[in-house]
Design an enzyme around this catalytic site. Structure first.
Site, PDB file in Angstrom:
ATOM      1  N   CYS A  65     -79.797  14.938  44.233  1.00  0.00           N
ATOM      2  CA  CYS A  65     -79.188  16.090  43.569  1.00  0.00           C
ATOM      3  C   CYS A  65     -79.315  17.335  44.452  1.00  0.00           C
ATOM      4  CB  CYS A  65     -79.874  16.329  42.224  1.00  0.00           C
ATOM      5  SG  CYS A  65     -79.147  17.698  41.282  1.00  0.00           S
ATOM      6  N   CYS A  69     -84.360  22.140  40.815  1.00  0.00           N
ATOM      7  CA  CYS A  69     -85.190  22.210  39.612  1.00  0.00           C
ATOM      8  C   CYS A  69     -86.571  21.621  39.907  1.00  0.00           C
ATOM      9  CB  CYS A  69     -84.530  21.452  38.467  1.00  0.00           C
ATOM     10  SG  CYS A  69     -82.830  21.976  38.133  1.00  0.00           S
ATOM     11  N   CYS A  72     -87.974  18.159  38.520  1.00  0.00           N
ATOM     12  CA  CYS A  72     -87.140  16.957  38.579  1.00  0.00           C
ATOM     13  C   CYS A  72     -87.425  16.105  39.809  1.00  0.00           C
ATOM     14  CB  CYS A  72     -85.664  17.344  38.542  1.00  0.00           C
ATOM     15  SG  CYS A  72     -84.556  15.923  38.449  1.00  0.00           S
ATOM     16  N   CYS A 109     -76.984   7.724  25.849  1.00  0.00           N
ATOM     17  CA  CYS A 109     -76.920   8.973  26.605  1.00  0.00           C
ATOM     18  C   CYS A 109     -76.602   8.647  28.059  1.00  0.00           C
ATOM     19  CB  CYS A 109     -78.235   9.731  26.498  1.00  0.00           C
ATOM     20  SG  CYS A 109     -78.739  10.047  24.792  1.00  0.00           S
ATOM     21  N   CYS A 142     -73.364  10.263  24.192  1.00  0.00           N
ATOM     22  CA  CYS A 142     -73.647  11.627  24.639  1.00  0.00           C
ATOM     23  C   CYS A 142     -73.590  11.647  26.154  1.00  0.00           C
ATOM     24  CB  CYS A 142     -75.030  12.059  24.161  1.00  0.00           C
ATOM     25  SG  CYS A 142     -75.526  13.721  24.707  1.00  0.00           S
ATOM     26  N   CYS A 202     -76.392  19.133  22.339  1.00  0.00           N
ATOM     27  CA  CYS A 202     -77.777  18.674  22.446  1.00  0.00           C
ATOM     28  C   CYS A 202     -78.435  19.512  23.530  1.00  0.00           C
ATOM     29  CB  CYS A 202     -77.793  17.185  22.811  1.00  0.00           C
ATOM     30  SG  CYS A 202     -79.427  16.503  23.162  1.00  0.00           S
ATOM     31  N   ARG A 272     -85.941  15.611  18.857  1.00  0.00           N
ATOM     32  CA  ARG A 272     -86.127  14.338  19.548  1.00  0.00           C
ATOM     33  C   ARG A 272     -87.355  14.381  20.448  1.00  0.00           C
ATOM     34  NH1 ARG A 272     -81.227  13.424  22.682  1.00  0.00           N
ATOM     35  NH2 ARG A 272     -80.378  13.298  20.575  1.00  0.00           N
TER      36      ARG A 272
END
Length: 396
Positions: A65, A69, A72, A109, A142, A202, A272
């Site tokens: 990626c 972040c 992550c 998801c 999702c 979400c 969740r």
């Protein structure tokens, strides 16, 4: 305890607690923990009974990626030894999703690493959504693909997507300390795009990154104002090879207090229990079911979770039941989106939390144990080596 009685009454009326009350939940002692769980459990049962919704993650594209972040394992510069692969084909993703549905998952998801999808990526994911829907009647899908560009949410909705996930992760005030390649406002904008397209929003948080109690309250209040239908609460998995590898700030008791505070602030929302529950809650996971009404089944994006069979046994042993595909998750008053008088999303450019921010700004200091590795359980962080992107059967 007067505080808990007040919070229960407010939760049953869907009334917003004060920031002082939310902070007070996080400041309760371990001696009072069972009372806190019992009180929040009354609110959870009022709106969701004893049902637990199961969700299943499929990592469509792992690693590499360009975003930075800090939490992550897929980030730019990550040295975490995770699986790295490009886009799964629609039939591969559908096969992976079917394993989760067979295990009892009601929602699949679909997640892909990256800043956001190209139009070609949206086409690819749309084909995957259509394949999953065709082979699994009634399943919710999702998508979680990063920052959306204009029109992309509408295209995903047209393809059959039911929801879109994009977490706020942490408070606006501390966001720049966690990520520099995009902004908090970018994330808010993507959630609003999903809502405008008719997708169920979400959006949640990650706890355990060294934030203060005030930061936690700030992000949860911001989420309530943004008004997603589901709020995933993640607990940081400190991967070796990431900037937050040494952040072992959580105890099981603190995790339960964070979940209780989230339930009091978001009483009628699908809360969740997400990534990191096995690492930080450990043997106290069943208590969390009294606070949340939704969990992920099996593995996560780059880490392995509890065995799917153990998840189902935990739910049954704790006296809860898996929510069926024919049951509507959200209370009837949320069926049209929003959650009543307090649920109107602010217009673009308006602050997410309308209350006085004095308490949040003053804070309560760093979370207990921030920066300490005394509670580190690196043995519980297992990199995913099965399921999507491998030749091994998934955990479902």
């Amino acid at each position: 305890m007067d505080l808990l009685n007040t919070l229960v009454e407010k939760g049953l009326r869907r009334e917003l607690p004060t920031r002082e009350e939310a902070l007070a939940v996080l400041a309760t002692s371990d001696d009072d923990l069972l009372e806190v769980v019992a009180a929040a459990g009354k609110v959870r049962r009022q709106w969701f009974g004893r049902r637990v919704k199961l969700n299943y993650l499929v990592n469509l594209k792992s690693g590499l990626c360009p975003e930075d972040c800090s939490y992550c394992s897929q980030r730019l510069g990550s040295k975490a030894d995770i699986l790295k692969y490009t886009w799964l084909k629609p039939d591969e993703a559908s096969k992976a999703a079917a394993a989760g549905v067979a295990g009892g998952a009601k929602r699949v998801c679909l997640v892909a690493s990256g800043r956001g999808p190209t139009d070609r990526d949206v086409d690819r994911v749309s084909q995957t959504i259509e394949a999953i829907k065709e082979q699994n009647e009634g399943v919710e899908v999702c998508a979680c693909l990063g920052l959306l560009s204009e029109g992309q949410a509408e295209r995903l909705r047209a393809a059959g997507a039911d929801a879109y996930n994009h977490n706020l992760n942490t408070s606006e005030g501390t966001y720049g300390d966690i990520t520099t390649t995009h902004t908090y406002a970018d994330r808010v904008d993507t959630v609003r795009q999903a809502q405008s397209a008719g997708l169920s929003a979400c959006s949640g948080l990650i706890a355990g990154m060294g934030e203060s109690d005030a930061d936690l309250v700030d992000v949860v209040f911001s989420l309530r104002a943004l008004d997603p239908d589901s709020v995933p609460v993640n607990f940081l998995i400190p991967f070796e090879g990431t900037p937050l590898a040494e952040e072992w700030n959580l105890t099981p008791q603190r995790c339960l207090r964070i979940l209780a505070m989230t339930r009091f602030v978001c009483p009628d929302v699908e809360v969740r229990l997400a990534g990191g529950r096995e690492v930080h809650l450990r043997s106290m996971q069943p208590l969390a079911l009294h606070l949340v009404n939704s969990i992920f089944l099996g593995d996560y994006l780059t880490s392995e979770g509890q065995e799917g069979r153990a998840d189902l046994e935990m739910i049954a042993d704790a006296g809860f039941e898996v929510e069926g595909a024919d049951t509507t998750t959200l209370p009837e008053h949320r069926a049209g989106g929003g959650c009543g008088p307090y649920g109107e999303s602010p217009a673009a450019g308006e602050p997410l939390a309308s209350e006085d921010r004095t308490v949040a700004a003053s804070g309560t200091g760093p979370a207990s144990g921030a920066g300490s590795t005394s509670g580190a359980r690196t043995d519980l962080v297992a990199v995913r080596r099965r399921g999507a992107g491998t030749d091994l059967a998934p955990n479902a």
